[in-house]
Design a protein around this motif. Structure first.
Motif, PDB file in Angstrom:
ATOM      1  N   VAL A   1       5.705  14.049   7.584  1.00  0.00           N
ATOM      2  CA  VAL A   1       6.554  13.709   8.724  1.00  0.00           C
ATOM      3  C   VAL A   1       7.745  14.659   8.793  1.00  0.00           C
ATOM      4  O   VAL A   1       8.278  15.072   7.760  1.00  0.00           O
ATOM      5  CB  VAL A   1       7.086  12.255   8.584  1.00  0.00           C
ATOM      6  CG1 VAL A   1       7.992  11.877   9.736  1.00  0.00           C
ATOM      7  CG2 VAL A   1       5.933  11.262   8.456  1.00  0.00           C
ATOM      8  N   LEU A   2       8.150  14.995  10.003  1.00  0.00           N
ATOM      9  CA  LEU A   2       9.352  15.807  10.199  1.00  0.00           C
ATOM     10  C   LEU A   2      10.304  15.047  11.111  1.00  0.00           C
ATOM     11  O   LEU A   2       9.912  14.579  12.178  1.00  0.00           O
ATOM     12  CB  LEU A   2       8.952  17.154  10.828  1.00  0.00           C
ATOM     13  CG  LEU A   2      10.062  18.167  11.089  1.00  0.00           C
ATOM     14  CD1 LEU A   2       9.496  19.578  10.969  1.00  0.00           C
ATOM     15  CD2 LEU A   2      10.657  17.983  12.477  1.00  0.00           C
ATOM     16  N   LYS A   3      11.544  14.887  10.668  1.00  0.00           N
ATOM     17  CA  LYS A   3      12.533  14.191  11.485  1.00  0.00           C
ATOM     18  C   LYS A   3      13.519  15.202  12.059  1.00  0.00           C
ATOM     19  O   LYS A   3      14.234  15.871  11.312  1.00  0.00           O
ATOM     20  CB  LYS A   3      13.275  13.138  10.652  1.00  0.00           C
ATOM     21  CG  LYS A   3      12.336  12.071  10.101  1.00  0.00           C
ATOM     22  CD  LYS A   3      13.088  10.945   9.442  1.00  0.00           C
ATOM     23  CE  LYS A   3      13.665   9.978  10.474  1.00  0.00           C
ATOM     24  NZ  LYS A   3      14.251   8.781   9.802  1.00  0.00           N
ATOM     25  N   ILE A   4      13.530  15.304  13.385  1.00  0.00           N
ATOM     26  CA  ILE A   4      14.442  16.248  14.038  1.00  0.00           C
ATOM     27  C   ILE A   4      15.842  15.647  14.020  1.00  0.00           C
ATOM     28  O   ILE A   4      16.058  14.512  14.473  1.00  0.00           O
ATOM     29  CB  ILE A   4      14.023  16.534  15.488  1.00  0.00           C
ATOM     30  CG1 ILE A   4      12.572  17.018  15.544  1.00  0.00           C
ATOM     31  CG2 ILE A   4      14.958  17.566  16.119  1.00  0.00           C
ATOM     32  CD1 ILE A   4      12.056  17.241  16.970  1.00  0.00           C
ATOM     33  N   ASP A   5      16.787  16.406  13.515  1.00  0.00           N
ATOM     34  CA  ASP A   5      18.156  15.908  13.386  1.00  0.00           C
ATOM     35  C   ASP A   5      18.747  15.521  14.739  1.00  0.00           C
ATOM     36  O   ASP A   5      18.488  16.150  15.757  1.00  0.00           O
ATOM     37  CB  ASP A   5      19.033  16.975  12.736  1.00  0.00           C
ATOM     38  CG  ASP A   5      20.379  16.401  12.333  1.00  0.00           C
ATOM     39  OD1 ASP A   5      20.401  15.576  11.402  1.00  0.00           O
ATOM     40  OD2 ASP A   5      21.396  16.744  12.980  1.00  0.00           O
TER      41      ASP A   5
ATOM     42  N   ASN B   1       0.834  -1.186   0.000  1.00  0.00           N
ATOM     43  CA  ASN B   1       0.000   0.000   0.000  1.00  0.00           C
ATOM     44  C   ASN B   1       0.886   1.261   0.000  1.00  0.00           C
ATOM     45  O   ASN B   1       1.809   1.345   0.806  1.00  0.00           O
ATOM     46  CB  ASN B   1      -0.811  -0.085   1.301  1.00  0.00           C
ATOM     47  CG  ASN B   1      -1.926   0.891   1.357  1.00  0.00           C
ATOM     48  OD1 ASN B   1      -1.767   2.041   0.962  1.00  0.00           O
ATOM     49  ND2 ASN B   1      -3.057   0.439   1.845  1.00  0.00           N
ATOM     50  N   PRO B   2       0.631   2.239  -0.876  1.00  0.00           N
ATOM     51  CA  PRO B   2       1.479   3.442  -0.931  1.00  0.00           C
ATOM     52  C   PRO B   2       1.629   4.156   0.411  1.00  0.00           C
ATOM     53  O   PRO B   2       2.689   4.712   0.715  1.00  0.00           O
ATOM     54  CB  PRO B   2       0.775   4.356  -1.931  1.00  0.00           C
ATOM     55  CG  PRO B   2      -0.181   3.529  -2.671  1.00  0.00           C
ATOM     56  CD  PRO B   2      -0.448   2.289  -1.884  1.00  0.00           C
ATOM     57  N   GLU B   3       0.578   4.106   1.238  1.00  0.00           N
ATOM     58  CA  GLU B   3       0.624   4.789   2.549  1.00  0.00           C
ATOM     59  C   GLU B   3       1.656   4.168   3.476  1.00  0.00           C
ATOM     60  O   GLU B   3       2.067   4.796   4.457  1.00  0.00           O
ATOM     61  CB  GLU B   3      -0.734   4.734   3.254  1.00  0.00           C
ATOM     62  CG  GLU B   3      -1.764   5.723   2.741  1.00  0.00           C
ATOM     63  CD  GLU B   3      -2.480   5.215   1.494  1.00  0.00           C
ATOM     64  OE1 GLU B   3      -2.736   3.999   1.420  1.00  0.00           O
ATOM     65  OE2 GLU B   3      -2.762   6.033   0.595  1.00  0.00           O
ATOM     66  N   SER B   4       2.088   2.939   3.187  1.00  0.00           N
ATOM     67  CA  SER B   4       3.086   2.274   4.037  1.00  0.00           C
ATOM     68  C   SER B   4       4.510   2.682   3.680  1.00  0.00           C
ATOM     69  O   SER B   4       5.453   2.332   4.385  1.00  0.00           O
ATOM     70  CB  SER B   4       2.997   0.754   3.898  1.00  0.00           C
ATOM     71  OG  SER B   4       1.689   0.313   4.128  1.00  0.00           O
ATOM     72  N   LEU B   5       4.670   3.392   2.568  1.00  0.00           N
ATOM     73  CA  LEU B   5       6.005   3.829   2.153  1.00  0.00           C
ATOM     74  C   LEU B   5       6.171   5.313   2.447  1.00  0.00           C
ATOM     75  O   LEU B   5       5.288   6.120   2.187  1.00  0.00           O
ATOM     76  CB  LEU B   5       6.215   3.584   0.645  1.00  0.00           C
ATOM     77  CG  LEU B   5       7.513   4.140   0.049  1.00  0.00           C
ATOM     78  CD1 LEU B   5       8.751   3.468   0.652  1.00  0.00           C
ATOM     79  CD2 LEU B   5       7.520   3.970  -1.479  1.00  0.00           C
ATOM     80  N   GLU B   6       7.338   5.634   3.013  1.00  0.00           N
ATOM     81  CA  GLU B   6       7.648   7.016   3.328  1.00  0.00           C
ATOM     82  C   GLU B   6       8.960   7.352   2.623  1.00  0.00           C
ATOM     83  O   GLU B   6       9.902   6.577   2.699  1.00  0.00           O
ATOM     84  CB  GLU B   6       7.841   7.087   4.841  1.00  0.00           C
ATOM     85  CG  GLU B   6       7.676   8.429   5.475  1.00  0.00           C
ATOM     86  CD  GLU B   6       7.782   8.267   6.995  1.00  0.00           C
ATOM     87  OE1 GLU B   6       6.826   7.774   7.614  1.00  0.00           O
ATOM     88  OE2 GLU B   6       8.849   8.596   7.540  1.00  0.00           O
ATOM     89  N   LEU B   7       9.006   8.472   1.941  1.00  0.00           N
ATOM     90  CA  LEU B   7      10.252   8.876   1.299  1.00  0.00           C
ATOM     91  C   LEU B   7      10.848  10.049   2.066  1.00  0.00           C
ATOM     92  O   LEU B   7      10.169  11.054   2.300  1.00  0.00           O
ATOM     93  CB  LEU B   7       9.997   9.242  -0.162  1.00  0.00           C
ATOM     94  CG  LEU B   7       9.543   8.068  -1.038  1.00  0.00           C
ATOM     95  CD1 LEU B   7       9.237   8.525  -2.456  1.00  0.00           C
ATOM     96  CD2 LEU B   7      10.588   6.942  -1.055  1.00  0.00           C
TER      97      LEU B   7
ATOM     98  N   MET C   1      10.490  15.119   5.939  1.00  0.00           N
ATOM     99  CA  MET C   1      11.642  16.011   5.879  1.00  0.00           C
ATOM    100  C   MET C   1      12.712  15.513   6.845  1.00  0.00           C
ATOM    101  O   MET C   1      12.523  15.496   8.061  1.00  0.00           O
ATOM    102  CB  MET C   1      11.281  17.455   6.207  1.00  0.00           C
ATOM    103  CG  MET C   1      12.538  18.316   6.264  1.00  0.00           C
ATOM    104  SD  MET C   1      12.290  20.077   6.218  1.00  0.00           S
ATOM    105  CE  MET C   1      12.142  20.343   4.469  1.00  0.00           C
ATOM    106  N   ASP C   2      13.841  15.114   6.266  1.00  0.00           N
ATOM    107  CA  ASP C   2      14.931  14.521   7.036  1.00  0.00           C
ATOM    108  C   ASP C   2      15.875  15.611   7.550  1.00  0.00           C
ATOM    109  O   ASP C   2      15.953  16.692   6.968  1.00  0.00           O
ATOM    110  CB  ASP C   2      15.699  13.570   6.108  1.00  0.00           C
ATOM    111  CG  ASP C   2      16.455  12.495   6.859  1.00  0.00           C
ATOM    112  OD1 ASP C   2      16.426  12.501   8.108  1.00  0.00           O
ATOM    113  OD2 ASP C   2      17.079  11.647   6.205  1.00  0.00           O
ATOM    114  N   ASP C   3      16.590  15.310   8.631  1.00  0.00           N
ATOM    115  CA  ASP C   3      17.628  16.200   9.178  1.00  0.00           C
ATOM    116  C   ASP C   3      17.106  17.602   9.465  1.00  0.00           C
ATOM    117  O   ASP C   3      17.817  18.589   9.247  1.00  0.00           O
ATOM    118  CB  ASP C   3      18.819  16.311   8.210  1.00  0.00           C
ATOM    119  CG  ASP C   3      19.448  14.965   7.901  1.00  0.00           C
ATOM    120  OD1 ASP C   3      19.193  14.012   8.645  1.00  0.00           O
ATOM    121  OD2 ASP C   3      20.189  14.887   6.908  1.00  0.00           O
TER     122      ASP C   3
END
Ligand code: C2E
Ligand code: CA
Ligand code: CA
Ligand code: CA
Length: 278
Positions: free
Chosen positions: A198-202, A142-148, A178-180
């Motif tokens: 999604v936001l990933k805090i570095d 399912n596309p919702e299971s993939l995160e880029l 958004m990574d880093d």
């Protein structure tokens, strides 16, 4: 003075030679690495801060070469990016990760997600979108299971094809992360311009949260801002129980880091997630 100048010069060129030679050797070895099956995907579990349940994992590439030994992604990814080799290698990562995700979901839990890192060069590949669409279908995910995961480096060029590609990825139902976050200059303005989920805090910010008030306040502000924008927050590089406790108080959604697990091979992740719920 002349002799010293010459020495300094030759010292400099020696250093440069070593760097250039290493680069060239990595590039040369990387050209055949896919065919020789030298890449392996490791997975680092991500956990829900509230109930400590596994929600998914990030796919992280590992390369073992006969001549060079283990080469770290921090060293080989920039070279793969520069030479364009990241395009076929990146496709391999997506294919493998989705194949694994399908297994993982069927064996244990349909809710699991996998996040994959995408670098700028991969957006210049005309086939990126069709590749994503076809691979999701082939691997029955399912596309919702993939995160880029993308960093602001991807968005910085402000090219219209990037804007279009990101919109199409979003239209497919794939999640965008958004990574880093916090390491660049314009992360906040990109949050407004692109449909991030999604936001990933570095991890450089997470490191200090239990050590100084400024870092703690900053992370608190990032989490509050993210939630008001409807984003899910992942803290990277969580290494201690104290950090985890504090992040729970700050209402951070998910965590990833050595405290729970380093990136591990697929089979180990299956074992880890089975034992986790015992
Ligand atoms: P990243 O996307 O920020 O990935 C997180 C990195 O932090 C990983 O390093 C991971 O092993 C490390 N890490 C996780 N938890 C902790 C912790 O608690 N403490 C510390 N000190 N480190 C932690 P890794 O696997 O060496 O990857 C480095 C970078 O290489 C990644 O940074 C990413 O930018 C890039 N990379 C890795 N795999 C891929 C890939 O398949 N495609 C692309 N385009 N880039 C990749
Ligand atoms: Ca990442
Ligand atoms: Ca979206
Ligand atoms: Ca990161």
């Amino acid at each position: 003075a002349k002799a010293l100048g010459r020495n300094t010069y030759s010292f400099f060129t020696n250093e440069m030679n070593i760097i250039i030679q290493r680069r060239m050797e990595i590039e040369e070895q990387m050209r055949g690495a896919l065919e020789r099956n030298e890449f392996e995907i490791y997975y680092q579990p991500q956990l829900d801060v509230k109930n400590k349940e596994i929600i998914g994992a990030e796919a992280l590439l590992r390369w073992h070469n006969l001549a060079l030994g283990n080469v770290t992604p921090d060293e080989f990814i920039p070279i793969a990016e520069h030479t364009g080799l990241i395009v076929p290698i990146g496709k391999y990562v997506i294919k493998q990760a989705l194949c694994f995700l399908n297994q993982w979901q069927n064996i244990q839990h349909q809710k699991y997600t996998i996040s994959v890192n995408l670098s700028p060069r991969q957006f210049r590949d005309n086939e990126l979108l069709s590749f994503l669409k076809n691979t999701l279908t082939e691997e029955n995910v399912n596309p919702e299971s993939l995160e880029l995961e993308i960093t602001e480096g991807v968005l910085m060029s402000a090219q219209s094809y990037i804007h279009e590609a990101v919109a199409e990825i979003n239209d497919l139902g794939i999640k965008l992360s958004m990574d880093d976050f916090g390491t660049g200059y314009s992360s906040i303005s990109y949050l407004r311009q692109y449909p991030f989920d999604v936001l990933k805090i570095d991890r450089s910010f997470i490191h200090g949260i239990t050590l100084n008030k400024a870092d703690c306040d900053l992370v608190k502000a990032i989490i509050t801002m993210s939630h008001s924008l409807g984003l899910t927050v992942v803290a990277e590089g969580v290494e201690t129980e104290e950090q985890l406790k504090l992040l729970e108080e700050l209402s951070c959604n998910f965590v990833q880091g050595y405290y729970f697990s380093k990136p591990i091979p697929a089979q180990q992740l299956l074992d880890f997630s089975v034992n986790h719920f015992k």
